[in-house]
Design a protein around this motif. Structure first.
Motif: not given
Length: 383
Positions: A145-151, A155-160, A298-303
């Motif tokens: 589940d952690a792998e699916v969530a991270a993937q 797709a939107r940007g870096p993950v912590r 701000y997220d990976a898209e600058g929002r």
């Protein structure tokens, strides 16, 4: 939240208060600086309640009489609370949760799928209620589940990736690609994951972290909003360095009435949503000390993004400032708000602030030299 009508609390208002205050060590391992500073906060709480501070309980054992407890962690399990004689928020500085994961940041986010692994007591309703008041993320209790969530999040940007029981930002990993994800997942402990979970959350840049919270002690209520600072520890790691709080006498409405800047007001309203969801969805939960970290950046898209990261229903880094504010309100009924700050500084060469009360200053065997301080100042409303 303060202001709600609780028949049980109203009935208890006529009962005698505690005979003494005791620190209840239930978080291990415990550092020297935590032990000493928590005892100092316990002494100050005892003075507010007008009773003696009687030191520490033996781990796992209740105090000898009617005690007001200062646990070093959230109390896990209604049975333990009952054994200690803790019936509601009037009996402790901190909180009680029925299940271990409820005391961690794992409750902040939903599961990646309705069929994903979850511990007993998991509340999908909580995650739904706070959905617009937290960042994008998932909680996971199994490696797949952690792998699916991270993937999905990658797709939107870096993950912590956040271990849910770590404090002061320690142990977090920034994941930017599949290779980093594989290494991070390989390092997870299966038993820890199944019981407590792990959080995967969108990464923000230019982050400001607000501390929003409320404390209720001896019939007094104080609510606050402030910002956290970071500092370097003795190993050169960036960690929590303190909080500067604007503390108002009364409920969150009193904080909002101070006319704080819009980002701070947004942080307060998001914390209120999270706080109300805990009361509504976590059956058996109660707390007298409620603290919420709210990140804005701000997220990976600058929002621009804003959301509650986690809760703390136990004595914490800002508690010295919380108690100092309660002391200021108790000393002068005309004081409606104060500026109260905690500071944590590493290294013997760093001097103590001149006007500060010292919670701890010395060589801690586990982390080296650290000073922990509290400063209280008058608050001038800019309105």
């Amino acid at each position: 939240m303060a202001g709600r009508k609780d028949p049980a609390l109203a009935k208890r208002a006529t009962e005698a208060g505690p005979a003494e205050v005791m620190r209840y060590p239930n978080r291990f391992p415990e550092t020297e600086h935590e032990r000493v500073s928590h005892r100092e906060i316990g002494r100050r709480l005892a003075a507010l309640l007008g009773v003696p501070f009687a030191g520490d309980c033996l781990p796992g054992q209740p105090g000898p009489g009617r005690c007001y407890y200062v646990p070093t962690d959230s109390l896990i399990g209604l049975e333990e609370a009952a054994r200690l004689g803790i019936r509601d928020e009037r009996d402790l500085f901190g909180g009680v949760v029925p299940m271990p994961f409820m005391a961690t940041k794992a409750i902040t986010h939903p599961l990646v799928e309705a069929s994903a692994a979850a511990p007993r007591g998991w509340s999908a309703a909580f995650a739904e209620r706070v959905r617009t008041s937290v960042l994008a993320g998932f909680s996971a209790f199994a490696p797949g589940d952690a792998e699916v969530a991270a993937q999905r999040l990658l797709a939107r940007g870096p993950v912590r990736l956040k271990p849910v029981r770590a404090t002061a930002g320690r142990g977090q990993l920034l994941i930017r690609d599949a290779a980093q994800l594989e290494g991070a997942l390989a390092g997870l402990d299966a038993d820890e994951l199944a019981e407590y979970g792990v959080v995967l959350e969108e990464h923000l840049e230019q982050v400001v972290t607000y501390s929003v919270g409320q404390v209720r002690v001896g019939g007094r209520v104080a609510s606050y909003c402030g910002t956290q600072s970071l500092t370097l520890d003795n190993q050169g790691e960036t960690v929590y360095g303190g909080s500067e709080l604007i503390v108002a006498r009364g409920d969150y409405a009193a904080v909002l009435a101070l006319g704080l800047p819009e980002p701070a007001q947004r942080a307060v309203t998001q914390a209120q949503v999270y706080d109300a969801a805990a009361d509504a969805c976590l059956d058996g939960f109660f707390a007298s000390r409620r603290n919420y970290d709210v990140a804005q950046g701000y997220d990976a898209e600058g929002r621009f993004r804003s959301g509650v990261l986690e809760q703390s229903w136990r004595i914490g880094g800002a508690s010295g400032a919380e108690v100092a504010a309660l002391e200021a309100f108790a000393a002068d009924p005309r004081v409606a708000a104060v500026r109260a700050s905690t500071l944590e500084r590493f290294g013997a060469e760093t001097p103590a602030p001149g006007s500060a009360a010292v919670l701890y200053r010395g060589e801690d065997p586990s982390i080296g030299f650290i000073g922990k301080y509290v400063v209280v100042e008058a608050y001038e409303n800019p309105q």
